[in-house]
Scaffold this active site. Sequence first.
Site, PDB file in Angstrom:
ATOM      1  N   ARG A  31     -23.793  47.029 -25.881  1.00  0.00           N
ATOM      2  CA  ARG A  31     -25.040  47.450 -25.253  1.00  0.00           C
ATOM      3  C   ARG A  31     -24.787  48.381 -24.065  1.00  0.00           C
ATOM      4  NH1 ARG A  31     -26.722  43.870 -21.775  1.00  0.00           N
ATOM      5  NH2 ARG A  31     -26.859  42.107 -23.189  1.00  0.00           N
TER       6      ARG A  31
ATOM      7  N   TYR B 208     -48.522  62.896 -22.724  1.00  0.00           N
ATOM      8  CA  TYR B 208     -48.417  62.199 -24.023  1.00  0.00           C
ATOM      9  C   TYR B 208     -49.190  60.879 -23.937  1.00  0.00           C
ATOM     10  CZ  TYR B 208     -45.840  59.883 -27.873  1.00  0.00           C
ATOM     11  OH  TYR B 208     -45.476  59.226 -29.017  1.00  0.00           O
TER      12      TYR B 208
ATOM     13  N   ASP C  37     -41.197  65.263 -18.922  1.00  0.00           N
ATOM     14  CA  ASP C  37     -41.023  65.077 -20.361  1.00  0.00           C
ATOM     15  C   ASP C  37     -40.849  66.471 -20.963  1.00  0.00           C
ATOM     16  OD1 ASP C  37     -41.391  64.796 -23.131  1.00  0.00           O
ATOM     17  OD2 ASP C  37     -42.737  63.088 -22.909  1.00  0.00           O
TER      18      ASP C  37
ATOM     19  N   LYS D 259     -37.695  64.128 -31.960  1.00  0.00           N
ATOM     20  CA  LYS D 259     -38.319  65.386 -32.369  1.00  0.00           C
ATOM     21  C   LYS D 259     -37.223  66.407 -32.716  1.00  0.00           C
ATOM     22  CE  LYS D 259     -42.077  63.169 -31.490  1.00  0.00           C
ATOM     23  NZ  LYS D 259     -42.741  63.098 -30.219  1.00  0.00           N
TER      24      LYS D 259
END
Length: 394
Positions: free
Chosen positions: A61, A114, A186, A211
């Site tokens: 992790r 967003y 962003d 994306k």
Amino acid sequence: MADAKDQAGKSYAPATDLVHLGREPAACHGFVNPPLYRGSTVLFPSFEALEAHDLPYTYGRNGSPTFAALETALCALEGGDACVLAPSGLAAVTTALLAFVRAGDEVLITDSVYRPTRRFCDKMLAPLGVTTRYFDPHVGAGIKDLIAPNTRVVYLETPGSQTFEMQDIPAIVAALAGRDIITMLDNTWATPLYYQPIKNGIDVSIQAATKYLGGHADSLLGTITANARAADRLKAGHLHLGVCAGAADTDLCLRGLRTLDVRLSRHHQSALAVADWLKARAEVAEVLYPALPGAPGHAIWKRDFSGATGLFSVLLNPIDKAQLARFCNRLQLFGMGWSWGGYESLVVPFDPRSYRSATAWQHPGPALRFHIGLEAPADLIADLENGFAATAGS
Ligand SMILES: *Cc1c(COP(=O)(O)O)cnc(C)c1O
């Protein structure tokens, strides 16, 4: 990892960096790509090593060579001090915000943000005692009049990924200089190839790598990169939250990175061709694509960005819902679905009137968001022409 800039002190163009960053074939038996490391447990060679806990990797992790390859590449591309990965773009947004706010703080966010980012602030930060105020995306230097004593974060997104307002980042950064406020951006639309937030004075740069970085609609991933001022708090927040990306998705993103430059230049070129065609149609009131000359935000885009990607919106002259449905259903090359940045073209209708709060959305007709994929633009245009014919009833 092979940092192209470290090798012989050379500095390469971004297209070259995209090919070479985060790869070290000599350390991988000559294989061009690094292997995909899966795993939770990392074994320590001795009691002493376990106690010292200072190996490069200590637990799955907390880091792996696969994660490090992408983090190294993004730090170099973005000019960041630290990069951490998250299992989705939205997880990158929420991790970044949670790392920097405490109860009693306020976050200022662009009204064009967003939508799930807005939902997180309203539904999760608010009950934790962190207030959010939304502001006009065109605020520019006027941001300084909005700052309250408890404002800790100013969160930007340029252009807005539905309505495409370009924010005046230099003016906002200058207005906030010298204050104890973390700026976040962003940057999913531009990607680090066409805009580098950190090099332009932003503290924290966020990408939905789902994306364009991944680029093939086959993975979910988020990245957060921070400058020196924000690096330690970002890394601590990421560690404490237990946020960890998938190894396979990270590997797919590394692969996507290698072709980002050629993919994006085609997305840009094709989107311009389709946007230009749409602009001339009688059914279209306005095209919201900052790269299109004459479109809103074009001057800022031209000043600040080095390219454009394939996502834009179109405001249609009023038609009824049945006509809109006929348009969308007639299209064969444009799929209807969320997300974007893959090789394929997409369309979705949207209506910002219900969720804007700092600014009013005035347009009465329907709005459509298009993602222009890697198909031939002439085929896409012919498909849209069929769609418009269906709207008219033929
Ligand atoms: C898609 C998107 C996100 C979220 O990415 P996911 O990987 O879908 O969670 C965040 N910001 C913007 C601008 C996006 O378009």
